[in-house]
Every structure is written in structure tokens, then in C-alpha cells.
Design a protein around this motif. Sequence first.
Motif, mmCIF file in Angstrom:
data_model
loop_
_atom_site.group_PDB
_atom_site.id
_atom_site.type_symbol
_atom_site.label_atom_id
_atom_site.label_comp_id
_atom_site.label_asym_id
_atom_site.label_seq_id
_atom_site.Cartn_x
_atom_site.Cartn_y
_atom_site.Cartn_z
ATOM 1 N N LEU A 1 0.830 -1.194 0.000
ATOM 2 C CA LEU A 1 0.000 0.000 0.000
ATOM 3 C C LEU A 1 0.874 1.257 0.000
ATOM 4 C CD1 LEU A 1 -2.877 1.129 0.164
ATOM 5 C CD2 LEU A 1 -2.715 0.936 2.646
ATOM 6 N N ARG A 2 1.905 1.254 0.804
ATOM 7 C CA ARG A 2 2.811 2.414 0.876
ATOM 8 C C ARG A 2 3.493 2.636 -0.464
ATOM 9 N NH1 ARG A 2 4.789 6.235 0.219
ATOM 10 N NH2 ARG A 2 6.075 7.549 1.515
ATOM 11 N N ILE B 1 1.048 4.179 -2.997
ATOM 12 C CA ILE B 1 0.851 5.614 -2.793
ATOM 13 C C ILE B 1 1.993 6.379 -3.438
ATOM 14 C CG2 ILE B 1 0.770 7.455 -1.058
ATOM 15 C CD1 ILE B 1 -0.600 5.341 0.795
ATOM 16 N N ASP C 1 -2.159 12.112 2.004
ATOM 17 C CA ASP C 1 -2.856 10.910 1.551
ATOM 18 C C ASP C 1 -2.211 9.663 2.132
ATOM 19 O OD1 ASP C 1 -4.634 12.387 0.124
ATOM 20 O OD2 ASP C 1 -3.885 11.836 -1.852
ATOM 21 N N ASP D 1 -3.222 9.465 5.856
ATOM 22 C CA ASP D 1 -4.634 9.114 6.003
ATOM 23 C C ASP D 1 -4.909 7.673 5.593
ATOM 24 O OD1 ASP D 1 -5.055 11.692 6.818
ATOM 25 O OD2 ASP D 1 -5.963 12.356 4.930
ATOM 26 N N THR D 2 -4.370 7.274 4.458
ATOM 27 C CA THR D 2 -4.620 5.924 3.939
ATOM 28 C C THR D 2 -4.057 4.866 4.866
ATOM 29 O OG1 THR D 2 -4.587 6.758 1.673
ATOM 30 C CG2 THR D 2 -4.304 4.389 1.959
ATOM 31 N N TRP E 1 -6.267 2.273 7.002
ATOM 32 C CA TRP E 1 -6.068 0.859 6.678
ATOM 33 C C TRP E 1 -5.588 0.080 7.905
ATOM 34 C CZ3 TRP E 1 -1.527 -1.951 6.905
ATOM 35 C CH2 TRP E 1 -1.647 -3.280 6.463
#
Length: 84
Positions: free
Chosen positions: A25-26, A29, A45, A48-49, A53
Amino acid sequence: MFKHVPNLANVLHPHKFRVFKGNKLRAAIDDEYENSNSPMKKDGDMQDTLTMWGGWSTTSSMPKRYTNAHIQRKLNDYLAKKDS
């Protein structure tokens, strides 16, 4: 599952899945904002993400840990290519 196949306890663990997904995920982004000229939006972002998560509080240091690990991997990849 580990009761039926005890050797898997050393190989698979729920935390490993969480770390793997967090790292992916990182990186995603980072890829999404690769050509962006707005590092603040990217950082917001990312925070926040990852916070949402991971289920962490907004003051948690965990998103920063994933970011530091991501930067370290990118640096290691760069240095490995440079040495080749």
C-alpha cells in the motif's frame, strides 16, 4: 490452521500478511504521486490511507514506520543497482 500444520507457525503469521499489505500500500501511494509536484498532498494521503487501513489513531507512529521501511528498500535497491 497452525494446530494442524505446526511448521507453518514459523513461516506464516497474520502479522506477516499485515506487513506485506502495508508495504504494498505504501509503495502504491508513492507510485500514484510519482510525477506529482505536491509532496504535501502525497504525505497527507499516505498518512490518512495508512492510518485508516491499519486502524491506528491519527497520532500513531506506524505510518511513519512503513514510510521509513519503504524509503530504506528504495535506497537499498538504488545502491544495489549502482554497485552492479
